[in-house]
Design a protein around this motif. Structure first.
Motif, PDB file in Angstrom:
ATOM      1  N   GLY A 190      48.264  54.897  45.839  1.00 46.26           N
ATOM      2  CA  GLY A 190      49.883  54.110  45.729  1.00 46.26           C
ATOM      3  C   GLY A 190      51.079  55.258  46.097  1.00 46.26           C
ATOM      4  O   GLY A 190      51.754  55.626  46.209  1.00 46.26           O
ATOM      5  N   GLY A 191      50.354  56.421  45.753  1.00 44.49           N
ATOM      6  CA  GLY A 191      51.688  57.892  46.625  1.00 44.49           C
ATOM      7  C   GLY A 191      51.284  58.197  48.423  1.00 44.49           C
ATOM      8  O   GLY A 191      52.469  58.467  48.740  1.00 44.49           O
ATOM      9  N   ALA A 192      50.009  57.093  48.771  1.00 51.20           N
ATOM     10  CA  ALA A 192      50.378  57.574  49.947  1.00 51.20           C
ATOM     11  C   ALA A 192      51.395  56.331  50.654  1.00 51.20           C
ATOM     12  O   ALA A 192      51.084  56.051  52.244  1.00 51.20           O
ATOM     13  CB  ALA A 192      48.881  57.461  50.139  1.00 51.20           C
ATOM     14  N   PHE A 235      54.485  45.333  46.793  1.00 51.90           N
ATOM     15  CA  PHE A 235      54.956  45.375  45.332  1.00 51.90           C
ATOM     16  C   PHE A 235      54.094  44.437  44.452  1.00 51.90           C
ATOM     17  O   PHE A 235      52.801  45.767  43.923  1.00 51.90           O
ATOM     18  CB  PHE A 235      56.109  46.243  44.689  1.00 51.90           C
ATOM     19  CG  PHE A 235      56.593  47.359  45.744  1.00 51.90           C
ATOM     20  CD1 PHE A 235      55.854  47.986  46.199  1.00 51.90           C
ATOM     21  CD2 PHE A 235      57.941  47.862  45.315  1.00 51.90           C
ATOM     22  CE1 PHE A 235      56.174  49.288  47.224  1.00 51.90           C
ATOM     23  CE2 PHE A 235      58.458  48.442  45.744  1.00 51.90           C
ATOM     24  CZ  PHE A 235      57.189  49.555  46.382  1.00 51.90           C
ATOM     25  N   ILE A 236      54.338  43.106  44.920  1.00 54.31           N
ATOM     26  CA  ILE A 236      53.814  42.543  43.569  1.00 54.31           C
ATOM     27  C   ILE A 236      52.119  41.883  43.622  1.00 54.31           C
ATOM     28  O   ILE A 236      51.252  42.255  43.104  1.00 54.31           O
ATOM     29  CB  ILE A 236      55.400  41.322  43.648  1.00 54.31           C
ATOM     30  CG1 ILE A 236      56.125  41.541  43.465  1.00 54.31           C
ATOM     31  CG2 ILE A 236      54.305  39.940  43.237  1.00 54.31           C
ATOM     32  CD1 ILE A 236      57.340  40.498  42.869  1.00 54.31           C
ATOM     33  N   ASN A 249      44.987  44.792  41.969  1.00 53.63           N
ATOM     34  CA  ASN A 249      45.153  45.920  40.238  1.00 53.63           C
ATOM     35  C   ASN A 249      44.525  44.984  38.824  1.00 53.63           C
ATOM     36  O   ASN A 249      43.510  45.529  38.698  1.00 53.63           O
ATOM     37  CB  ASN A 249      45.875  46.550  39.605  1.00 53.63           C
ATOM     38  CG  ASN A 249      46.147  47.878  40.427  1.00 53.63           C
ATOM     39  OD1 ASN A 249      45.588  48.976  40.912  1.00 53.63           O
ATOM     40  ND2 ASN A 249      47.561  48.136  42.145  1.00 53.63           N
ATOM     41  N   LEU A 250      45.338  43.795  39.324  1.00 59.67           N
ATOM     42  CA  LEU A 250      44.773  42.925  38.361  1.00 59.67           C
ATOM     43  C   LEU A 250      43.115  42.119  37.975  1.00 59.67           C
ATOM     44  O   LEU A 250      42.911  42.061  37.404  1.00 59.67           O
ATOM     45  CB  LEU A 250      45.973  41.911  37.876  1.00 59.67           C
ATOM     46  CG  LEU A 250      46.871  42.311  36.753  1.00 59.67           C
ATOM     47  CD1 LEU A 250      48.391  42.056  36.749  1.00 59.67           C
ATOM     48  CD2 LEU A 250      46.379  42.753  35.817  1.00 59.67           C
ATOM     49  N   LEU A 251      43.098  42.288  39.732  1.00 61.38           N
ATOM     50  CA  LEU A 251      42.413  40.847  40.416  1.00 61.38           C
ATOM     51  C   LEU A 251      41.108  42.417  40.192  1.00 61.38           C
ATOM     52  O   LEU A 251      40.075  41.715  39.968  1.00 61.38           O
ATOM     53  CB  LEU A 251      42.238  40.584  41.306  1.00 61.38           C
ATOM     54  CG  LEU A 251      43.226  39.436  41.683  1.00 61.38           C
ATOM     55  CD1 LEU A 251      43.419  38.521  42.677  1.00 61.38           C
ATOM     56  CD2 LEU A 251      42.936  38.362  41.160  1.00 61.38           C
ATOM     57  N   MET A 252      41.118  43.246  40.635  1.00 58.05           N
ATOM     58  CA  MET A 252      40.349  44.485  40.300  1.00 58.05           C
ATOM     59  C   MET A 252      39.316  44.494  38.681  1.00 58.05           C
ATOM     60  O   MET A 252      37.572  44.383  38.936  1.00 58.05           O
ATOM     61  CB  MET A 252      40.630  45.379  40.633  1.00 58.05           C
ATOM     62  CG  MET A 252      40.977  45.903  42.170  1.00 58.05           C
ATOM     63  SD  MET A 252      41.668  47.283  42.052  1.00 58.05           S
ATOM     64  CE  MET A 252      40.463  48.461  41.328  1.00 58.05           C
ATOM     65  N   VAL A 253      39.913  43.981  38.064  1.00 62.68           N
ATOM     66  CA  VAL A 253      39.214  44.112  36.973  1.00 62.68           C
ATOM     67  C   VAL A 253      37.860  43.170  36.766  1.00 62.68           C
ATOM     68  O   VAL A 253      36.478  43.385  36.470  1.00 62.68           O
ATOM     69  CB  VAL A 253      39.934  43.726  35.145  1.00 62.68           C
ATOM     70  CG1 VAL A 253      38.994  43.811  34.091  1.00 62.68           C
ATOM     71  CG2 VAL A 253      40.656  44.890  35.185  1.00 62.68           C
ATOM     72  N   PRO A 254      38.335  41.778  37.185  1.00 62.59           N
ATOM     73  CA  PRO A 254      36.925  40.902  37.105  1.00 62.59           C
ATOM     74  C   PRO A 254      36.281  41.062  38.148  1.00 62.59           C
ATOM     75  O   PRO A 254      35.274  41.058  38.498  1.00 62.59           O
ATOM     76  CB  PRO A 254      37.811  39.238  36.968  1.00 62.59           C
ATOM     77  CG  PRO A 254      38.919  39.391  37.427  1.00 62.59           C
ATOM     78  CD  PRO A 254      39.089  41.360  37.146  1.00 62.59           C
ATOM     79  N   LEU A 255      36.763  41.256  39.526  1.00 61.06           N
ATOM     80  CA  LEU A 255      36.048  41.159  40.403  1.00 61.06           C
ATOM     81  C   LEU A 255      34.469  42.718  40.134  1.00 61.06           C
ATOM     82  O   LEU A 255      33.873  42.668  40.906  1.00 61.06           O
ATOM     83  CB  LEU A 255      36.646  41.295  41.752  1.00 61.06           C
ATOM     84  CG  LEU A 255      37.600  39.978  42.044  1.00 61.06           C
ATOM     85  CD1 LEU A 255      38.512  40.325  43.742  1.00 61.06           C
ATOM     86  CD2 LEU A 255      36.524  39.065  42.267  1.00 61.06           C
TER      87      LEU A 255
END
Length: 381
Positions: A187-189, A234-235, A241-247
């Motif tokens: 995110g910082g990059a 941004f959205i 990030n939310l999709l990273m959990v199930p994937l």
């Protein structure tokens, strides 16, 4: 990124070559923290990495160094083949030399990977906050990237851990610090990438080109002319990030099947992928030679107790140290006080030199205590 990008970007804008030099030196100092069990060997490994970083064209004079007339070596040793060689090829060679020894196969089912997650997060809450702060601070600097942030955070975690002997063996504390820094650095990059149009790392360098193709010009004007596109990005970050959990959960469950593949079959497949990856970087066999040579070097180093991480850190930060050192010396007409002429540079310089002095004094005191203990053991009575 969404809430503090302007403030962070304004701070990063104040960095010049002197600040980058001290920041890179601070990163190299972390190589000593990583190898606290064998500090001298850690320094030797760091010097090997810095030597590899000097191969190629001089960044200031344009003179070839250690190329031996080879045109491929004039371009230097790329970071990706170095990583493949020193980690993957070195591991393959280690397996080949250990074929005569029995390998313990662990049969453990991956069932509930989220069980105990809250307990882990609460226990290492300080590590999570520290890793995130380090990741953002390093990631917001152009060219630093998540790899450097993860290494620095890992080194700091090992230095201040109550169980430093467990690091390097899959200890959760090291994973938490490095993972937090790696994720926050991404995110910082995007701060310099979106605010100034300067890539924060290799990934954002590619994405900037894609955004230009989509008629979105990263830089200060994007906030004036197309702020809706900026917040659309941004959205998309939040959704990703939310999709990273199930994937991620599905990937973990599927990747466990790799553990059932016999190593006699798995290692040649890994070697094949390493060779293909090294060749595909520039479509030359030179990359394959680099991974083989550095793989042999890494295997020899680890067989004699030399850590690999400081060498990788030296390869990554070596060009940054040299380039900013020469730039600062030219701007100050050879005056070393030019490295302390700016407030931020002076603060970073004092902190870095203080760390070096603290480490050296610790070595001297530890050496003296060791000699007194050995003399006391030899004295009768």
């Amino acid at each position: 990124l969404a809430f503090s990008a302007p403030v962070l970007a304004e701070f990063a804008l104040q960095f010049s070559s002197a600040e980058y030099f001290w920041l890179a030196c601070f990163g190299l100092s972390c190589a000593v923290f990583i190898s606290t069990d064998a500090p001298v060997k850690g320094v030797v490994s760091l010097l090997i990495g810095l030597f590899i970083a000097t191969i190629g064209i001089d960044v200031t004079a344009g003179h070839p160094r250690f190329s031996f007339g080879n045109l491929e070596l004039m371009g230097g040793v790329s970071f990706i083949p170095a990583m493949i060689g020193m980690f993957a090829i070195g591991e393959i060679l280690r397996y080949v030399t250990m074929t005569s020894q029995p390998v313990e196969v662990v049969h453990q089912a991956i069932v509930h990977i989220f069980r105990g997650l809250g307990r882990v997060l609460w226990r290492y809450r300080t590590n999570i906050v520290r890793g995130n702060l380090i990741g953002v601070a390093v990631g917001v600097l152009p060219g630093a990237g998540a790899d450097i942030a993860a290494w620095i955070s890992y080194a700091v975690a090992k230095r201040f851990s109550k169980e430093p002997e467990k690091f390097g063996k899959g200890h959760v504390e090291g994973l938490v610090d490095a993972g937090a820094a790696n994720n926050s650095a991404l995110g910082g990059a995007w701060v310099p990438a979106m605010v100034f149009g300067i890539p924060g790392d290799s990934i954002t360098a590619i994405v900037i080109g894609v955004l230009y193709m989509k008629n979105m010009n990263p830089g200060p004007t994007v906030m004036l002319h197309a702020p809706e596109l900026l917040y659309a990005v941004f959205i998309s970050f939040f959704v990703a990030n939310l999709l990273m959990v199930p994937l991620g959960y599905g990937a973990i469950r599927l990747s466990r099947q790799i553990l059932h593949v016999p190593r006699e079959i798995l290692m040649p497949i890994i070697l094949l992928f390493c060779i293909v990856g090294a060749f595909a970087i520039n479509n030359t066999v030179f990359g394959v030679g680099i991974i083989l040579v550095l793989g042999l070097l890494a295997w020899g180093m680890e067989e004699n107790g030399f850590p690999i991480a400081p060498a990788i850190l030296g390869i990554v930060l070596g060009p940054l140290v040299e380039d900013n050192f020469m730039t600062t010396m030219m701007k100050s007409d050879g005056d070393l006080l030019g490295f302390f002429s700016r407030p931020i540079a002076a603060a970073l310089g004092v902190i870095t030199l203080g760390i070096w002095a603290w480490v050296i004094v610790g070595w001297i005191l530890g050496f003296r205590r060791g000699r007194r203990a050995s003399v006391g053991a030899e004295t009768p009575g």
